[in-house]
Write a protein that holds these residues in place. Structure first.
Motif, mmCIF file in Angstrom:
data_model
loop_
_atom_site.group_PDB
_atom_site.id
_atom_site.type_symbol
_atom_site.label_atom_id
_atom_site.label_comp_id
_atom_site.label_asym_id
_atom_site.label_seq_id
_atom_site.Cartn_x
_atom_site.Cartn_y
_atom_site.Cartn_z
ATOM 1 N N THR A 216 0.868 -1.183 0.000
ATOM 2 C CA THR A 216 0.000 0.000 0.000
ATOM 3 C C THR A 216 0.904 1.231 0.000
ATOM 4 O OG1 THR A 216 -0.003 0.193 2.388
ATOM 5 C CG2 THR A 216 -1.692 -1.237 1.434
ATOM 6 N N PRO A 217 0.380 2.377 -0.404
ATOM 7 C CA PRO A 217 1.209 3.582 -0.388
ATOM 8 C C PRO A 217 1.835 3.817 0.999
ATOM 9 C CG PRO A 217 -0.804 4.015 -1.597
ATOM 10 C CD PRO A 217 -0.928 2.635 -1.021
ATOM 11 N N ALA A 218 1.061 3.586 2.056
ATOM 12 C CA ALA A 218 1.584 3.812 3.406
ATOM 13 C C ALA A 218 2.734 2.854 3.718
ATOM 14 C CB ALA A 218 0.466 3.655 4.430
ATOM 15 N N GLU A 219 2.557 1.588 3.360
ATOM 16 C CA GLU A 219 3.604 0.594 3.595
ATOM 17 C C GLU A 219 4.894 0.964 2.877
ATOM 18 O OE1 GLU A 219 0.637 -3.307 3.974
ATOM 19 O OE2 GLU A 219 1.906 -3.069 2.210
ATOM 20 N N LEU A 220 4.732 1.393 1.639
ATOM 21 C CA LEU A 220 5.913 1.709 0.838
ATOM 22 C C LEU A 220 6.653 2.909 1.413
ATOM 23 C CD1 LEU A 220 4.359 1.105 -2.681
ATOM 24 C CD2 LEU A 220 6.175 -0.239 -1.626
ATOM 25 N N ARG A 221 5.877 3.887 1.887
ATOM 26 C CA ARG A 221 6.514 5.073 2.492
ATOM 27 C C ARG A 221 7.245 4.684 3.772
ATOM 28 N NH1 ARG A 221 1.737 8.140 1.408
ATOM 29 N NH2 ARG A 221 1.259 8.043 3.631
ATOM 30 N N ALA A 222 6.582 3.840 4.583
ATOM 31 C CA ALA A 222 7.161 3.435 5.861
ATOM 32 C C ALA A 222 8.446 2.630 5.656
ATOM 33 C CB ALA A 222 6.143 2.610 6.652
ATOM 34 N N ALA A 223 8.491 1.850 4.558
ATOM 35 C CA ALA A 223 9.644 0.972 4.317
ATOM 36 C C ALA A 223 10.954 1.739 4.145
ATOM 37 C CB ALA A 223 9.392 0.097 3.095
ATOM 38 N N THR A 224 10.850 3.014 3.818
ATOM 39 C CA THR A 224 12.075 3.796 3.644
ATOM 40 C C THR A 224 12.726 4.115 4.994
ATOM 41 O OG1 THR A 224 10.852 5.869 3.751
ATOM 42 C CG2 THR A 224 11.204 4.955 1.572
ATOM 43 N N GLY A 225 12.007 3.926 6.078
ATOM 44 C CA GLY A 225 12.542 4.218 7.401
ATOM 45 C C GLY A 225 12.440 5.688 7.772
ATOM 46 N N ASN A 226 11.925 6.481 6.863
ATOM 47 C CA ASN A 226 11.796 7.916 7.110
ATOM 48 C C ASN A 226 10.322 8.260 7.231
ATOM 49 O OD1 ASN A 226 11.578 10.667 6.923
ATOM 50 N ND2 ASN A 226 12.761 10.867 5.028
ATOM 51 N N LYS A 227 9.909 8.758 8.398
ATOM 52 C CA LYS A 227 8.486 8.990 8.666
ATOM 53 C C LYS A 227 7.874 10.030 7.731
ATOM 54 C CE LYS A 227 7.914 7.570 13.452
ATOM 55 N NZ LYS A 227 8.937 7.978 14.433
ATOM 56 N N GLU A 228 8.710 10.982 7.310
ATOM 57 C CA GLU A 228 8.212 12.070 6.468
ATOM 58 C C GLU A 228 8.206 11.714 4.970
ATOM 59 O OE1 GLU A 228 9.791 14.881 9.312
ATOM 60 O OE2 GLU A 228 7.986 13.672 9.692
ATOM 61 N N ALA A 229 8.709 10.547 4.648
ATOM 62 C CA ALA A 229 8.925 10.209 3.231
ATOM 63 C C ALA A 229 7.641 10.306 2.418
ATOM 64 C CB ALA A 229 9.497 8.806 3.118
ATOM 65 N N SER A 230 7.750 10.928 1.247
ATOM 66 C CA SER A 230 6.617 10.949 0.325
ATOM 67 C C SER A 230 6.709 9.696 -0.551
ATOM 68 C CB SER A 230 6.693 12.192 -0.547
ATOM 69 O OG SER A 230 7.835 12.101 -1.378
ATOM 70 N N LEU A 231 5.670 9.475 -1.350
ATOM 71 C CA LEU A 231 5.698 8.333 -2.262
ATOM 72 C C LEU A 231 6.851 8.454 -3.240
ATOM 73 C CD1 LEU A 231 2.120 7.363 -3.417
ATOM 74 C CD2 LEU A 231 3.882 5.882 -2.457
ATOM 75 N N GLU A 232 7.117 9.700 -3.635
ATOM 76 C CA GLU A 232 8.204 9.952 -4.567
ATOM 77 C C GLU A 232 9.542 9.539 -3.943
ATOM 78 O OE1 GLU A 232 7.682 13.770 -6.160
ATOM 79 O OE2 GLU A 232 9.273 13.532 -7.664
ATOM 80 N N ASP A 233 9.715 9.909 -2.665
ATOM 81 C CA ASP A 233 10.934 9.500 -1.955
ATOM 82 C C ASP A 233 11.019 7.982 -1.913
ATOM 83 O OD1 ASP A 233 11.456 12.151 -1.403
ATOM 84 O OD2 ASP A 233 10.369 12.112 0.511
ATOM 85 N N ALA A 234 9.878 7.350 -1.584
ATOM 86 C CA ALA A 234 9.853 5.891 -1.489
ATOM 87 C C ALA A 234 10.260 5.272 -2.824
ATOM 88 C CB ALA A 234 8.468 5.414 -1.083
ATOM 89 N N PHE A 235 9.712 5.820 -3.890
ATOM 90 C CA PHE A 235 10.008 5.292 -5.223
ATOM 91 C C PHE A 235 11.503 5.378 -5.508
ATOM 92 C CE2 PHE A 235 10.281 5.905 -9.886
ATOM 93 C CZ PHE A 235 9.746 4.688 -10.263
#
Ligand SMILES: Nc1ncnc2c1ncn2[C@@H]1O[C@H](COP(=O)(O)OP(=O)(O)OP(=O)(O)O)[C@@H](O)[C@H]1O
Ligand SMILES: [Mg+2]
Lengths: 249, 242
Positions: A216-235
């Motif tokens: 999910t978008p939330a899971e992918l953002r969380a996986a980066t380890g950065n709470k503020e990460a946007s989807l773009e950052d995650a990508f």
């Protein structure tokens, strides 16, 4: 497994020597919107064409509603190609009516009701008698969407449906897509914009024919380890990771 | 005939009808060509002799052109893919195309034939209806051939190149200029594999010798086989790609 609308198992596809889809596995639940996100050439269009049965896998398989995609289930599938594939001499309503006919909407009164309904969905009522040649790019895109959903398919493949739409229509489209999933339709949407991605219930990030991450978008953002990460950052995070892995190998 | 075939045919016809310039060209082109052909042969006897073969050739030429280009457009603009993922069969697509475009091929045939008969006042023997039926058969072959060959062209430019490649040799080898029996051995042999050869042979027999359709059963059979063959091959070109 039972309510998977689509199951992709170790799928592979090549154009000549070029590996375009490389050992891909994913499962898409019914009644959800699933985003395929990736840069140009990642293999989004190729994957969709494999899913609808236009291309034959070189390895692995695709199951649509439990079976390989064949003509017998075609009426349950809607496909909007990346480029608006329409008959330019015909009017908006003639195009939609034609696709309604070949999808087996035989009763002409019911078919026309439905044609008019989807024309309103894509907000082209005033243009319904206009020939396709005389429409703008975004309008063609909307007719193309209408042609893909006129037969009320349960499984809808949309290859970059929001490209060329103005912001207002984008919002309108996403409202409609959300209504569709609520009504139980499954949507597979390819895109390169994070605006679209944020609307999808689940996402797969693609790079060079591989799934580099899904969730999910939330899971992918969380996986980066950065709470503020946007989807773009995650990508970007997952793409970098994949590049590093590739260099190690 | 299935309703899917008719739906495709209906759409193909609608597409041509909604494009005024195309419709105008479909009507004017055969008139221009028949006029040029007619006045380039001032000798009445010679014209009577040449007219049937010219007709057969033009039917093949126009039929091939119109279907080849339209079917190619269907491929390049992506609408073919849309049809391929729909419930209709490949045969329905090809047959629907054929049926729709046949209407215009026949229109062109009738224009040329009646123009030659009434304006250029060529003489012919044989029954009018039998001649028209045979011309229709030639038209069907042309349309099937165009659909098939469009699979080998990636764009309009390549499709146009098929005319010198596929059509022109048939013109030289079909008996339009020289009877096939007078061709060099190898070419005579090749001519036996070209549909136009049988079109010319049959139409000459009907219009010049006053024979009936029953007398040219062989030509009819071979042309029908060509049509069926191209039709099946055309639908095979719509296979899933791997
Ligand atoms: N018909 C084709 N013949 C050969 N190679 C192709 C063909 N179509 C696509 N490819 C190649 O396959 C790869 C994946 O293409 P694809 O169209 O699936 O990408 P995409 O993710 O949809 O890109 P985009 O965002 O630009 O639409 C690319 O490297 C492309 O060059
Ligand atoms: Mg694409």
């Amino acid at each position: 497994m039972t309510d998977a609308a689509i199951a992709v198992n170790n799928l592979a596809f090549k154009y000549g020597a070029l590996k375009v889809i490389d050992d891909m596995t994913m499962e898409i639940e019914s009644g959800t919107s699933y985003g395929l996100l990736g840069p140009n050439g990642a293999g989004k269009t190729t994957l969709i064409r494999l899913m609808v049965g236009l291309l034959k896998p070189a390895g692995g398989n695709v199951l649509c509603l439990g079976k390989p995609p064949t003509r017998s289930m075609a009426k349950n599938i809607g496909y909007m190609p990346q480029l608006p594939a329409l008959y330019s001499e015909l009017s908006v309503e003639q195009n939609i009516d034609f696709f309604g006919r070949i999808y087996g909407l035989k009763d002409s009164k019911k078919r026309w009701e439905r044609v008019n309904e989807v024309i309103k969905v894509v907000d082209l009522w005033e243009k319904r008698k206009t020939q396709i040649v005389n429409l703008s790019g975004g309008m063609k895109q909307r007719v193309s969407l209408a042609c893909a959903i006129v037969h009320q398919p349960s499984l809808i493949f949309l290859d970059e449906p929001t490209v060329g739409l103005d912001p207002e229509l984008r919002v309108h489209f996403w409202d409609y897509f959300t209504d569709l999933t609520k009504a139980g339709h499954t949507l597979i949407i390819s895109s390169h914009t994070f605006d679209d991605a944020a609307h999808c219930q689940r996402l797969a990030f693609l790079r060079l024919g591989r799934v580099v991450a899904q969730g999910t978008p939330a899971e992918l953002r969380a996986a980066t380890g950065n709470k503020e990460a946007s989807l773009e950052d995650a990508f970007l995070y997952f793409i970098k990771h994949d590049e590093v892995k590739e260099n190690v190998q | 005939m299935s309703s899917s075939t008719l739906n495709v045919a209906r759409r193909v016809i609608l597409q041509v009808v909604r494009d005024r310039r195309t419709i105008a060209l479909i009507i004017v082109a055969p008139l221009v060509i028949a006029t040029v052909a007619g006045f380039s042969i001032p000798d009445k006897m010679m014209l009577d002799n040449a007219a049937p073969a010219i007709l057969a050739t033009l039917i093949i030429f126009f039929g091939f052109l119109i279907t080849g280009i339209s079917f190619l457009r269907e491929r390049t603009q992506g609408t073919l893919e849309r049809m391929l993922v729909s419930p209709i069969s490949r045969m329905d697509i090809v047959a629907g195309y054929l049926l729709g475009l046949l209407l215009f091929a026949l229109l062109q045939t009738l224009i040329m034939f009646f123009y030659m008969v009434y304006v250029l006042s060529i003489n012919y023997q044989g029954d009018l209806w039998q001649i028209l039926v045979f011309q229709m058969l030639i038209g069907i072959v042309a349309v099937c051939m165009g659909t098939f060959f469009s699979a080998f062209a990636r764009n309009e430019f390549q499709m146009i190149q098929f005319i010198p490649l596929i059509i022109v040799p048939q013109i030289f080898l079909s008996g339009l200029f020289i009877q096939t029996s007078q061709l060099p051995y190898v070419l005579e042999w090749i001519s036996k594999f070209l549909p136009l050869t049988y079109g010319v042979e049959g139409i000459k027999a009907l219009m010049q010798q006053g024979q009936s359709l029953l007398d040219i059963g062989k030509d009819i059979g071979i042309l029908a086989a060509f049509a069926a063959g191209f039709l099946v091959l055309a639908s095979l070109t719509l296979r899933q790609k791997s």
